[in-house]
Design an enzyme around this catalytic site. Structure first.
Site, PDB file in Angstrom:
ATOM      1  N   VAL A 245       3.588  -4.178  -4.284  1.00  0.00           N
ATOM      2  CA  VAL A 245       4.319  -5.125  -3.316  1.00  0.00           C
ATOM      3  C   VAL A 245       5.984  -5.019  -3.452  1.00  0.00           C
ATOM      4  O   VAL A 245       6.655  -5.165  -2.757  1.00  0.00           O
ATOM      5  CB  VAL A 245       4.099  -6.565  -2.923  1.00  0.00           C
ATOM      6  CG1 VAL A 245       2.650  -6.787  -2.442  1.00  0.00           C
ATOM      7  CG2 VAL A 245       4.141  -7.289  -4.375  1.00  0.00           C
ATOM      8  N   LEU A 246       6.224  -4.469  -4.956  1.00  0.00           N
ATOM      9  CA  LEU A 246       7.547  -4.394  -5.170  1.00  0.00           C
ATOM     10  C   LEU A 246       8.303  -3.425  -4.209  1.00  0.00           C
ATOM     11  O   LEU A 246       9.749  -3.791  -4.030  1.00  0.00           O
ATOM     12  CB  LEU A 246       7.720  -3.805  -6.560  1.00  0.00           C
ATOM     13  CG  LEU A 246       7.210  -5.064  -7.558  1.00  0.00           C
ATOM     14  CD1 LEU A 246       7.526  -4.408  -9.100  1.00  0.00           C
ATOM     15  CD2 LEU A 246       7.687  -6.521  -7.560  1.00  0.00           C
ATOM     16  N   HIS A 247       7.880  -2.522  -3.535  1.00  0.00           N
ATOM     17  CA  HIS A 247       8.678  -1.428  -2.929  1.00  0.00           C
ATOM     18  C   HIS A 247       8.832  -2.110  -1.465  1.00  0.00           C
ATOM     19  O   HIS A 247       9.465  -1.415  -0.625  1.00  0.00           O
ATOM     20  CB  HIS A 247       7.558   0.058  -2.932  1.00  0.00           C
ATOM     21  CG  HIS A 247       6.380  -0.386  -2.381  1.00  0.00           C
ATOM     22  ND1 HIS A 247       5.259  -0.193  -3.548  1.00  0.00           N
ATOM     23  CD2 HIS A 247       5.472  -0.715  -1.389  1.00  0.00           C
ATOM     24  CE1 HIS A 247       4.084  -0.336  -2.857  1.00  0.00           C
ATOM     25  NE2 HIS A 247       4.185  -0.789  -1.685  1.00  0.00           N
ATOM     26  N   HIS A 248       8.205  -3.264  -1.304  1.00  0.00           N
ATOM     27  CA  HIS A 248       8.516  -3.814  -0.025  1.00  0.00           C
ATOM     28  C   HIS A 248       9.788  -4.604   0.084  1.00  0.00           C
ATOM     29  O   HIS A 248      10.349  -5.109   0.931  1.00  0.00           O
ATOM     30  CB  HIS A 248       7.482  -4.976   0.269  1.00  0.00           C
ATOM     31  CG  HIS A 248       6.213  -4.516   0.665  1.00  0.00           C
ATOM     32  ND1 HIS A 248       5.053  -5.249   0.582  1.00  0.00           N
ATOM     33  CD2 HIS A 248       5.741  -3.002   0.800  1.00  0.00           C
ATOM     34  CE1 HIS A 248       3.902  -4.385   1.197  1.00  0.00           C
ATOM     35  NE2 HIS A 248       4.470  -3.080   1.137  1.00  0.00           N
ATOM     36  N   GLU A 304      12.042   0.096  -0.702  1.00  0.00           N
ATOM     37  CA  GLU A 304      12.377   1.462  -0.966  1.00  0.00           C
ATOM     38  C   GLU A 304      11.532   1.659  -2.195  1.00  0.00           C
ATOM     39  O   GLU A 304      11.171   0.728  -2.904  1.00  0.00           O
ATOM     40  CB  GLU A 304      13.873   1.308  -1.520  1.00  0.00           C
ATOM     41  CG  GLU A 304      14.159   2.744  -1.657  1.00  0.00           C
ATOM     42  CD  GLU A 304      15.668   2.892  -2.034  1.00  0.00           C
ATOM     43  OE1 GLU A 304      16.053   4.098  -2.186  1.00  0.00           O
ATOM     44  OE2 GLU A 304      16.293   1.979  -1.842  1.00  0.00           O
TER      45      GLU A 304
END
Length: 344
Positions: A245-248, A304
């Site tokens: 989820v961190l890339h959200h 990203e």
């Protein structure tokens, strides 16, 4: 000085433009069950159409297209599976991979990426139904199917966590944005002390519960429905897993999320996070994360794909020690494991 870079050509551009056709041809073959029919041997278009209940002419067009992209062989006697298709595209094969289209070629991605130019203009998603929406249907498919990367990473994490926890009295695990729940449940399968709290949207947790039952850990699992930024977390926990989820989110928002999790950990607890990362070099040498970053641009407000170095910085800024990093060959995911930093 000679320029030895590969040039852009008309053919290369055309190949990119028509790739969408190949995707939909494969998807149609899987959805209709073409590969299952041909698993028994060579067959004509008319015979395949009869078994599928489809139009004979249209079936012939599809079979020829599947042969054109290398998934079938066309012979004088009809059509047969190409080598490997019997293993990967026949539904009762142990190595069946056809279900991956539900995620890799989902309508949710198509709908978002159609608006990519506008997302570039505005800086983020312009579609109402996106990856940050509580009722986003994609997460139901993700919870059911997972990906081919899920179980290998879950096994890696379970090995790391259970080895570390060998001398502990408890192993309470919070699985954040759990989806299918396999990260937490695999730990529970490995260690009979482990208890797992699964946090996700309410509509997803029904599938999570079904997976807990299938894996035999229902009696050691509980659920926390809601938003990971606002739902009561309970605890404290020995381990908190924050996966995929961190890339959200932006750097700042990701730090906020992990700092919140730090507050629910025991003083000697551990954070486990899984993220898609790039290597920090030229994009052409590591294309998968950069292509995924475009989906995040179209699908989230500030998401990203970052480098592994930046993820480590996010973990540290959130109040954890420098994380160890773990990866598996040919999988674009990286696991970061860090102890809770206790400020003196």
């Amino acid at each position: 000085m000679a320029d030895d870079r590969t040039p852009v050509t008309r053919q290369a551009l055309l190949d990119m433009m028509v790739t969408v056709r190949k995707t939909h041809i494969l998807r149609a073959g899987v959805e209709l069950g073409v590969f299952d029919i041909l698993a028994s041997g060579t067959s004509t278009a008319e015979a395949v159409a009869g078994k599928l209940g489809t139009d004979p002419r249209a079936t012939r067009v599809l079979l020829n297209a599947l042969a054109a992209i290398g998934l079938l062989d066309a012979t004088d006697g009809g059509y047969l599976l190409a080598p490997g298709a019997d293993t990967l595209l026949v539904a009762d094969s142990p190595e069946y991979y056809g279900h991956a289209f539900r995620l890799a070629a989902s309508d949710y991605e198509w709908d978002a990426l159609r608006h990519l130019p506008e997302a570039v203009r505005t800086g983020g998603t312009v579609v109402d139904d996106n990856a940050e929406s509580p009722d986003f249907g994609y997460w139901l498919d993700f919870a059911v199917a997972g990906t081919g990367n899920t179980q290998p990473m879950a096994d890696l994490i379970a090995e790391e966590v259970t080895t570390w926890a060998a001398g502990r009295d408890t192993l309470d695990v919070l699985d954040v944005a759990c989806g299918h729940g396999l990260y937490g449940f695999t730990i529970a399968q490995r260690d009979p002390r482990a208890r797992v709290w699964s946090l996700d949207w309410p509509n997803v947790l029904s599938i999570t519960a079904a997976n807990a039952e299938r894996l035999g850990v229902t009696d050691r699992s509980a659920q926390i429905p809601g938003d990971m930024f606002t739902a009561p977390l309970g605890g404290p926990y020995d381990v908190i897993a924050v996966t995929n989820v961190l890339h959200h989110f932006s750097h700042e928002r990701a730090v906020e999320l992990l700092a919140r999790m730090r507050g629910a950990l025991k003083p000697d607890g551990r954070l486990v996070t899984v993220a898609i990362t790039h290597a920090g070099g030229p994009p052409a040498e590591d294309p998968v994360p950069h292509l995924f970053a475009v989906l995040m641009l179209a699908w989230t407000h500030s998401g990203e794909v970052t480098s592994a170095e930046e993820v480590a910085e996010i973990v540290a800024e959130a109040g954890f020690d420098t994380p160890s990093q773990h990866s598996l060959p040919h999988i674009p995911l990286r696991t970061f494991i860090a102890d809770r930093r206790n400020e003196s």
